[in-house]
Design an enzyme around this catalytic site. Structure first.
Site, PDB file in Angstrom:
ATOM      1  N   SER A 151       0.799  -1.221   0.000  1.00  0.00           N
ATOM      2  CA  SER A 151       0.000   0.000   0.000  1.00  0.00           C
ATOM      3  C   SER A 151       0.832   1.272   0.000  1.00  0.00           C
ATOM      4  O   SER A 151       1.596   1.506  -0.920  1.00  0.00           O
ATOM      5  CB  SER A 151      -0.948  -0.045   1.185  1.00  0.00           C
ATOM      6  OG  SER A 151      -1.800   1.049   1.141  1.00  0.00           O
ATOM      7  N   HIS A 152       0.706   2.048   1.065  1.00  0.00           N
ATOM      8  CA  HIS A 152       1.336   3.375   1.104  1.00  0.00           C
ATOM      9  C   HIS A 152       2.817   3.304   1.458  1.00  0.00           C
ATOM     10  O   HIS A 152       3.470   4.332   1.533  1.00  0.00           O
ATOM     11  CB  HIS A 152       0.615   4.248   2.134  1.00  0.00           C
ATOM     12  CG  HIS A 152       0.690   3.694   3.516  1.00  0.00           C
ATOM     13  ND1 HIS A 152      -0.054   2.607   3.924  1.00  0.00           N
ATOM     14  CD2 HIS A 152       1.441   4.047   4.576  1.00  0.00           C
ATOM     15  CE1 HIS A 152       0.235   2.340   5.180  1.00  0.00           C
ATOM     16  NE2 HIS A 152       1.136   3.194   5.606  1.00  0.00           N
ATOM     17  N   ASP A 186      -2.892   6.380  -3.444  1.00  0.00           N
ATOM     18  CA  ASP A 186      -1.698   5.761  -2.863  1.00  0.00           C
ATOM     19  C   ASP A 186      -1.235   4.553  -3.687  1.00  0.00           C
ATOM     20  O   ASP A 186      -1.735   4.301  -4.785  1.00  0.00           O
ATOM     21  CB  ASP A 186      -1.937   5.376  -1.393  1.00  0.00           C
ATOM     22  CG  ASP A 186      -2.799   4.136  -1.243  1.00  0.00           C
ATOM     23  OD1 ASP A 186      -3.636   3.880  -2.122  1.00  0.00           O
ATOM     24  OD2 ASP A 186      -2.633   3.407  -0.235  1.00  0.00           O
ATOM     25  N   ASP A 227      -1.703   1.337  -3.706  1.00  0.00           N
ATOM     26  CA  ASP A 227      -2.686   0.367  -4.201  1.00  0.00           C
ATOM     27  C   ASP A 227      -4.028   1.016  -4.509  1.00  0.00           C
ATOM     28  O   ASP A 227      -5.033   0.313  -4.687  1.00  0.00           O
ATOM     29  CB  ASP A 227      -2.842  -0.793  -3.215  1.00  0.00           C
ATOM     30  CG  ASP A 227      -3.284  -0.345  -1.841  1.00  0.00           C
ATOM     31  OD1 ASP A 227      -3.074   0.836  -1.493  1.00  0.00           O
ATOM     32  OD2 ASP A 227      -3.852  -1.166  -1.093  1.00  0.00           O
ATOM     33  N   ASP A 260      -6.244   2.651  -2.841  1.00  0.00           N
ATOM     34  CA  ASP A 260      -7.412   2.662  -1.955  1.00  0.00           C
ATOM     35  C   ASP A 260      -7.505   3.939  -1.130  1.00  0.00           C
ATOM     36  O   ASP A 260      -8.546   4.227  -0.554  1.00  0.00           O
ATOM     37  CB  ASP A 260      -7.480   1.404  -1.073  1.00  0.00           C
ATOM     38  CG  ASP A 260      -6.258   1.203  -0.218  1.00  0.00           C
ATOM     39  OD1 ASP A 260      -5.278   1.971  -0.344  1.00  0.00           O
ATOM     40  OD2 ASP A 260      -6.262   0.251   0.591  1.00  0.00           O
ATOM     41  N   ARG A 261      -6.422   4.718  -1.081  1.00  0.00           N
ATOM     42  CA  ARG A 261      -6.490   5.985  -0.350  1.00  0.00           C
ATOM     43  C   ARG A 261      -6.690   7.147  -1.304  1.00  0.00           C
ATOM     44  O   ARG A 261      -6.375   7.044  -2.496  1.00  0.00           O
ATOM     45  CB  ARG A 261      -5.184   6.239   0.404  1.00  0.00           C
ATOM     46  CG  ARG A 261      -4.893   5.236   1.475  1.00  0.00           C
ATOM     47  CD  ARG A 261      -3.671   5.669   2.259  1.00  0.00           C
ATOM     48  NE  ARG A 261      -3.388   4.684   3.281  1.00  0.00           N
ATOM     49  CZ  ARG A 261      -2.674   4.926   4.373  1.00  0.00           C
ATOM     50  NH1 ARG A 261      -2.154   6.130   4.558  1.00  0.00           N
ATOM     51  NH2 ARG A 261      -2.476   3.983   5.254  1.00  0.00           N
ATOM     52  N   LYS A 264     -11.537   0.405   1.097  1.00  0.00           N
ATOM     53  CA  LYS A 264     -11.566   1.831   0.820  1.00  0.00           C
ATOM     54  C   LYS A 264     -11.191   2.024  -0.647  1.00  0.00           C
ATOM     55  O   LYS A 264     -10.587   1.144  -1.246  1.00  0.00           O
ATOM     56  CB  LYS A 264     -10.661   2.606   1.768  1.00  0.00           C
ATOM     57  CG  LYS A 264      -9.208   2.161   1.846  1.00  0.00           C
ATOM     58  CD  LYS A 264      -8.526   2.933   2.971  1.00  0.00           C
ATOM     59  CE  LYS A 264      -7.038   2.622   3.067  1.00  0.00           C
ATOM     60  NZ  LYS A 264      -6.762   1.403   3.833  1.00  0.00           N
TER      61      LYS A 264
HETATM   62  C1  VG1 Z   1      -2.603   2.575   8.546  1.00  0.00           C
HETATM   63  C2  VG1 Z   1      -3.752   3.532   8.777  1.00  0.00           C
HETATM   64  C3  VG1 Z   1      -5.069   2.783   8.731  1.00  0.00           C
HETATM   65  C4  VG1 Z   1      -5.194   2.042   7.400  1.00  0.00           C
HETATM   66  C5  VG1 Z   1      -3.985   1.147   7.198  1.00  0.00           C
HETATM   67  C6  VG1 Z   1      -3.979   0.483   5.842  1.00  0.00           C
HETATM   68  O1  VG1 Z   1      -2.560   1.607   9.579  1.00  0.00           O
HETATM   69  O2  VG1 Z   1      -3.601   4.196  10.007  1.00  0.00           O
HETATM   70  O3  VG1 Z   1      -6.117   3.694   8.912  1.00  0.00           O
HETATM   71  O4  VG1 Z   1      -6.349   1.258   7.381  1.00  0.00           O
HETATM   72  O5  VG1 Z   1      -2.779   1.918   7.300  1.00  0.00           O
HETATM   73  O6  VG1 Z   1      -4.017   1.433   4.826  1.00  0.00           O
HETATM   74  P1  VG1 Z   1      -1.546   1.694  10.829  1.00  0.00           P
HETATM   75  O7  VG1 Z   1      -1.759   0.449  11.616  1.00  0.00           O
HETATM   76  O8  VG1 Z   1      -0.191   1.855  10.250  1.00  0.00           O
HETATM   77  O9  VG1 Z   1      -1.941   2.949  11.565  1.00  0.00           O
HETATM   78  V1  VG1 Z   1      -3.332   1.073   3.346  1.00  0.00           V
HETATM   79  O10 VG1 Z   1      -3.856   2.157   2.240  1.00  0.00           O
HETATM   80  O11 VG1 Z   1      -1.670   1.261   3.717  1.00  0.00           O
HETATM   81  O12 VG1 Z   1      -3.585  -0.525   3.102  1.00  0.00           O
HETATM   82 CO    CO Z   2      -3.476   1.628   0.406  1.00  0.00          CO
END
Ligand code: VG1
Ligand code: CO
Length: 543
Positions: free
Chosen positions: A113-114, A277, A279, A281-282, A376
Site C-alpha cells: 500500500s502506502h 496511494d 494500491d 485505496d487511499r 476503501k
Molecule cells: C494505517 C492507517 C489505517 C489504514 C492502514 C492500511 O494503519 O492508520 O487507517 O487502514 O494503514 O491502509 P496503521 O496500523 O499503520 O496505523 V493502506 O492504504 O496502507 O492498506
Molecule cells: Co493503500
C-alpha cells in the site's frame, strides 16, 4: 507439469498487521518466505477446491515474480480458476470489485500500500474473502498460527504464465484468465456516479490534477477520468505504475504529495487536486490552496451523498475508525442515522456493510469508501467529490466552509513518530495504559477528562471482540487525544498521535490546525511523556 511438495521451515513474524503481511523486500526475497505464507493461507481455506481466486497487485518490485509463484501454488492447491489482472496489476478496490462481481472464493492483493517500494522498499500480501473485504482477524490469526508450524508447501513446476496477454491459459488443471484490470471497476463507478454531469463539468473547463504517484491508480484514473469523463489529457499525472514508484512515497498526504500541494498553491491552480496511494485505496482531496482533512471529507460526502445516483435514497449509517474525527458523527446525527466507531483497519467495516447497517465508511488516514465494495476506494472518493462539485457548482473551499458553518469544525491532526525503538514504544504505551484509570475527572490544562481507556470493540454483527486498539482520552468539550502503535510499518515501531478539538463558532473556523490544537499537543506530550520515552521532541510526519 507435476505438483511438488517442498520441505520448508517456519519463519517467525509472519503475522498480518492492520492490512496484510508487510515486510522489507529483502525479507520477502528469502527462499520459501512468500511460499510459506501462501501455504499457511491456503491451508486455512475450507471448500476452495474448484473455486475462483482473484490475483493482482500494485505493480511494485517483486509483484510479477510473486504472481507467478502464487499461480503455481493455487494450481497445486486445487483452485479451479484464477482471474489475474493483466501485467499482474489490480488495485485493492479493483480486487474487491472483481471478487464480488465474479462471485470468487477470495482474492490476493500484492501490495504494501502506502509504504515505499523498490528493491530496498517494502512488499506485502493481503487476503480478501468472498464479500470482497479484507480477511477478518479470525482468519489472519489462523494464517499466522499455521505459518508457525509449517514444514512443507505444494507448488506446480509449470512454466511461467503469460500475464501480459488477455485470455485463458492453464496451469495444471487450473484455468488462468488474464483480465483487463480496469473494466469491471470502471463499470461499477458508472453505476455509482452521475457521469453525464461530471462530463459536463469537464466540458465547461473545470480543471483537475490527479496525481497517481507512479502507482496503480494511474491506469484506472486515465481510463475513467480522461477517456470516459472527458477530462483533458494530462489531467492524470504520474500515471504509469513503476516498480519503485519513481522514488515517491506513495502515501497521499500533504507531506508526501508535496508536488500536488505546490500545484494547488500556485496562482493558476486547478479547481481540484487529488492523489491516490500505492494500491489506490487511499485518496487526498485538495481545493485551491486548501487541503481537506480526510475526516472532513468523509463528513462532507455523507452530508451530500444523495447527489450521487447510488446514494440517492439516502445512507443507512456511517462508520469511522476510532481515531478518525467525530465530524462524521455530527452529520449522522443531523441525518438521523447511526454512526459506528470501529478499530483502525478496513477489515472492521465488512460486517457492518454486509449487514446493511452502514453505507459510508472512513478513516483519518486518507481512506473513504462505501457499500459498493468492501475496501476503501481512492478513485471512488475523487469521483464522489467531482459529482458533488458538478451538482452544486460550488468550489471545494466554499463547500467545506459551508459545512463547518452548519455542523461546526473538528480541528484535526495526526503526528507520526516513525522508526522508534520497538521496546521504547511499547513501554510508552504500557506506562500510558497504567495511568488511564486515574485520569477520568482530572483537569489537564483546564480541560476536564470525561473518559480515558484503551479502546475495545465488540462487533455488533458477529460479537467478535478486538481489544487494545488504541488509548483515547476524551475531554468534556469533545476534544480527544488518541495514541496507538502502527500495524503497517516495517521498521521498528511507529507511534501515531491523533488530536482533535471541536469549534462550533464560525468566527473561529479560520485557524491553522496546528495552532488550534497546540494546547492539546502539550497535554498529549505530558500524558505520554513522548520525549522521555523516545528521545523525540518532534514528529517525523504531520498530517
Ligand atoms: C494505517 C492507517 C489505517 C489504514 C492502514 C492500511 O494503519 O492508520 O487507517 O487502514 O494503514 O491502509 P496503521 O496500523 O499503520 O496505523 V493502506 O492504504 O496502507 O492498506
Ligand atoms: Co493503500
Amino acid at each position: 507439469m507435476t505438483i511438488q511438495t517442498v520441505a520448508t521451515q517456519a519463519f517467525t513474524g509472519q503475522r498480518p498487521g492492520t492490512s496484510g503481511l508487510r515486510k522489507k523486500v529483502q525479507v520477502f526475497l528469502q527462499p520459501h518466505y512468500l511460499e510459506n505464507f501462501v501455504q499457511a493461507l491456503f491451508d486455512g481455506l475450507d471448500g476452495s477446491a474448484g473455486q475462483t481466486l482473484v490475483l493482482g497487485g500494485d505493480g511494485r518490485f517483486h509483484n510479477r515474480t510473486a504472481v507467478q509463484t502464487i499461480l503455481r501454488m493455487a494450481a497445486a492447491h486445487g483452485f479451479g480458476r484464477v482471474l489475474v489482472g493483466r501485467g499482474g496489476i489490480l488495485s485493492t478496490p479493483a480486487v474487491s470489485c472483481v471478487i464480488r462481481k465474479h462471485k470468487a472464493y477470495g482474492g490476493i492483493v500484492l501490495s504494501a500500500s502506502h509504504n515505499p517500494g523498490g528493491p530496498d522498499g517494502d512488499f506485502g500480501i493481503k487476503y480478501n474473502v468472498a464479500n470482497g473485504g479484507p480477511a477478518p482477524e479470525k482468519i489472519t490469526d489462523g494464517i499466522y498460527a499455521r505459518s508457525q508450524t509449517l514444514t512443507a508447501y505444494r507448488i506446480s513446476d509449470a512454466a511461467a504464465v503469460d500475464i501480459d496477454s488477455l485470455g485463458a491459459q492453464r496451469v495444471e488443471q487450473m484455468a488462468v484468465e488474464v483480465i483487463d484490470p480496469v473494466a469491471d471497476y470502471a463499470a461499477l463507478m458508472q453505476e455509482c456516479f452521475d457521469f453525464p454531469a461530471i462530463r459536463r463539468l469537464f466540458a465547461s473547463g473545470f480543471r483537475l490534477r490527479c496525481d497517481a504517484m507512479n502507482a496503480v491508480g494511474g491506469p484506472y484514473a486515465k481510463v475513467i477520468l480522461e477517456q470516459q469523463l472527458g477530462a483533458p489529457p494530462g489531467t492524470v499525472v504520474n500515471a504509469t505504475p513503476l516498480e519503485d514508484f519513481g522514488g515517491l512515497h506513495p502515501d497521499p498526504n500533504p507531506a508526501n504529495a508535496a508536488d500536488l500541494i505546490a500545484h494547488m498553491d500556485a496562482p493558476d491552480a486547478p479547481d481540484l487536486g487529488a492523489a491516490t496511494d500505492g494500491d489506490a485505496d487511499r485518496n487526498m482531496i485538495v481545493g485551491r490552496g486548501f487541503p481537506i482533512a480526510p475526516s472532513d471529507s468523509l463528513a462532507l460526502l455523507a452530508a451530500h451523498a444523495t447527489v450521487a445516483p447510488r446514494y440517492r435514497a439516502g445512507i443507512a449509517g456511517i462508520a469511522r475508525s476510532m481515531p478518525t474525527s467525530t465530524a462524521a458523527d455530527r452529520v449522522a446525527r443531523a441525518l438521523g442515522v447511526p454512526c459506528y466507531e470501529t478499530p483502525t483497519g478496513w477489515k472492521f467495516f465488512g460486517n457492518l456493510l454486509d449487514a446493511g447497517k452502514v453505507t459510508l465508511c472512513g478513516e483519518e488516514s486518507y481512506g473513504t469508501g462505501s457499500d459498493h465494495l468492501r475496501e476503501k476506494d481512492g478513485l471512488w472518493a475523487i469521483l464522489f467529490w467531482l459529482n458533488i462539485l458538478a451538482a452544486t457548482g460550488e468550489s471545494v473551499e466554499s463547500l467545506v466552509r459551508t459545512h463547518w458553518a452548519r455542523h461546526g469544525r473538528n480541528y484535526y491532526s495526526r503526528h507520526d513518530y516513525e522508526a522508534l525503538d520497538s521496546a521504547a514504544a511499547e513501554q510508552l504505551m504500557a506506562d500510558l495504559r497504567a495511568r488511564l484509570p486515574a485520569l477520568a475527572g482530572q483537569q489537564l490544562h483546564g480541560r476536564r477528562v470525561t473518559l480515558a481507556d484503551d479502546f475495545s470493540y465488540t462487533d455488533p454483527v458477529d460479537g467478535s471482540l478486538a481489544q487494545r486498539q488504541g488509548v483515547r482520552v476524551i475531554f468534556e468539550d469533545g476534544a480527544r487525544v488518541v495514541l496507538r502503535l502502527s500495524g503497517t510499518g516495517t521498521e521498528g515501531a511507529t507511534l501515531r498521535l491523533y488530536l482533535e478539538s471541536f469549534e462550533s463558532d464560525p468566527s473561529r473556523h479560520h485557524l491553522a490546525a496546528q495552532a488550534a490544537l497546540a494546547p492539546l499537543i502539550t497535554i498529549a506530550h505530558e500524558l505520554a511523556r513522548i520525549e522521555a520515552h523516545t528521545g523525540r521532541r518532534e514528529p517525523n510526519v504531520v498530517t
